[in-house]
Design a protein around this motif. Structure first.
Motif, PDB file in Angstrom:
ATOM      1  N   CYS A   1     -22.267  18.142 -18.361  1.00  0.00           N
ATOM      2  CA  CYS A   1     -23.227  17.562 -17.424  1.00  0.00           C
ATOM      3  C   CYS A   1     -22.728  17.811 -16.006  1.00  0.00           C
ATOM      4  O   CYS A   1     -21.966  17.010 -15.453  1.00  0.00           O
TER       5      CYS A   1
ATOM      6  N   SER B   1     -18.426  13.167 -18.302  1.00  0.00           N
ATOM      7  CA  SER B   1     -18.143  11.730 -18.187  1.00  0.00           C
ATOM      8  C   SER B   1     -16.751  11.417 -17.663  1.00  0.00           C
ATOM      9  O   SER B   1     -16.236  10.321 -17.887  1.00  0.00           O
TER      10      SER B   1
ATOM     11  N   ASN C   1     -21.852  15.030 -12.952  1.00  0.00           N
ATOM     12  CA  ASN C   1     -21.767  13.662 -13.455  1.00  0.00           C
ATOM     13  C   ASN C   1     -20.594  12.938 -12.775  1.00  0.00           C
ATOM     14  O   ASN C   1     -19.442  13.356 -12.916  1.00  0.00           O
TER      15      ASN C   1
END
Length: 358
Positions: free
Chosen positions: A234, A183, A237
């Motif tokens: 992730c 993120s 991302n």
């Protein structure tokens, strides 16, 4: 019995089922980053999850960036979290705490006086954040700060803050901790080629860029044991103005560096890049147990576990409007929706007032 409801051991963590509550920022902490009574109710209501991963929590004042997010660096914050874990434990649940240092994704309007905005390099994130105006003159969207590039000494201090936060989490009653490594927050800022322009041992090559995250994980593992430490990742991302020339290669490099640690789990999110199968990447490059995340419902989660894709599945959105999600999935009941307008507002509405009907 469906595989979703079978017990599971992840390192030192004992799960009564394989349904995990994913960490979700909900902005209900106090202005001093202390967990509130609403948070006690919210997590207690969802204690039937095999494991609750509590929302991203700052290891230091510098790690704060959004309004009303929690931290765990002072005694009031530790005691606030202790009230949460005690309520969840009394209801039969177990929790780990996600540690989240936002790095450059921050604005001074949301930080206590004296807190810095730091990053691997002095490159501002091209995004805006909402501020309540508590530490400034007005509420609304504001630009992120231009961050201060961390010195080598300061990097060592941040790693120590993570280590101490892991110990504080255990003191507060958590079973373990999870490093937020996606993120666009500080660990990912080090990993990504767009935000890391360093020329020392923490920049340049991919092995150097993943070094910070690996050293944070090693420090937390040394403090509370690797069987109580997890990692959330992730690859690819783009959230919070982050990009990497080779996200798959970067993820693989991190997996290689941390493999000797023997972490409790790898919490792997589905990649937004169509050409990148993050679940397959994790299976091929990590021997840690996998918690799969993003876009699952009951049938697809069951199919993924039965197909050997992972050991557990985490749910985020479904846990918002369904505090009794485990019971609903067990009984095959329809799932309730949720009100997007109250995701980040204050108080119980749209947070701890969703009824359980199972």
């Amino acid at each position: 019995m469906s595989i979703l409801f079978e017990p599971l051991r992840l390192g030192e963590l004992e799960l009564s089922n394989r349904i995990v509550m994913a960490p979700m920022t909900r902005s209900r902490a106090s202005v001093h980053a202390v967990p509130t009574a609403e948070m006690v109710d919210y997590y207690r209501q969802r204690a039937s999850a095999g494991l609750i991963i509590a929302e991203g929590t700052a290891p230091s004042a510098d790690g704060l960036g959004y309004c009303r997010t929690p931290a765990i660096y002072d005694s009031a914050q530790i005691e606030g979290w202790r009230q949460v874990t005690r309520a969840v434990n009394d209801a039969g649940g177990r929790m780990v705490l996600q540690l989240m240092h936002v790095g450059r994704v921050a604005c001074w309007q949301n930080k206590p006086i004296g807190a810095r905005t730091v990053a691997p390099s002095a490159i501002r994130a091209r995004t805006q954040l909402f501020s309540d105006g508590v530490f400034s003159d007005g509420a609304g969207l504001v630009d992120t700060d231009e961050p201060e590039a961390l010195s080598l000494e300061a990097i060592a201090e941040v790693i120590e803050q993570y280590r101490r936060a892991a110990l504080n989490a255990r003191e507060a009653g958590f079973e373990g901790v999870e490093l937020h490594c996606t993120s666009g927050y500080l660990p990912m800022q080090f990993m990504a080629s767009s935000s890391n322009r360093r020329s020392d041992g923490y920049g340049g090559t991919v092995e150097n860029r993943v070094r910070f995250a690996a050293e944070v994980l090693a420090a937390m593992a040394s403090a509370i044991g690797p069987g109580r430490v997890g990692l959330r990742m992730c690859p690819g991302n783009p959230y919070n103005d982050i990009s990497d020339a080779d996200p798959a290669g970067t993820a693989q490099a991190l997996c290689r560096q941390i493999e000797p640690l023997g972490l409790a789990y790898l919490h792997i999110m589905r990649s937004p890049l169509a050409q990148l199968d993050a679940f397959d990447l994790a299976r091929r490059h990590s021997t840690s147990a996998l918690i799969l995340n993003d876009g699952f419902d009951g049938p697809s989660a069951t199919a993924a576990l039965e197909g050997g894709q992972g050991s557990a599945v985490s749910f985020a959105r479904h846990f918002i409007g369904n505090p009794d999600l485990v019971e609903r999935l067990r009984a095959g009941l329809p799932l309730a929706g949720f009100d997007r307008k109250t995701l980040y507002t204050q108080g119980a509405q749209g947070y701890s007032d969703y009824p359980g009907r199972a």
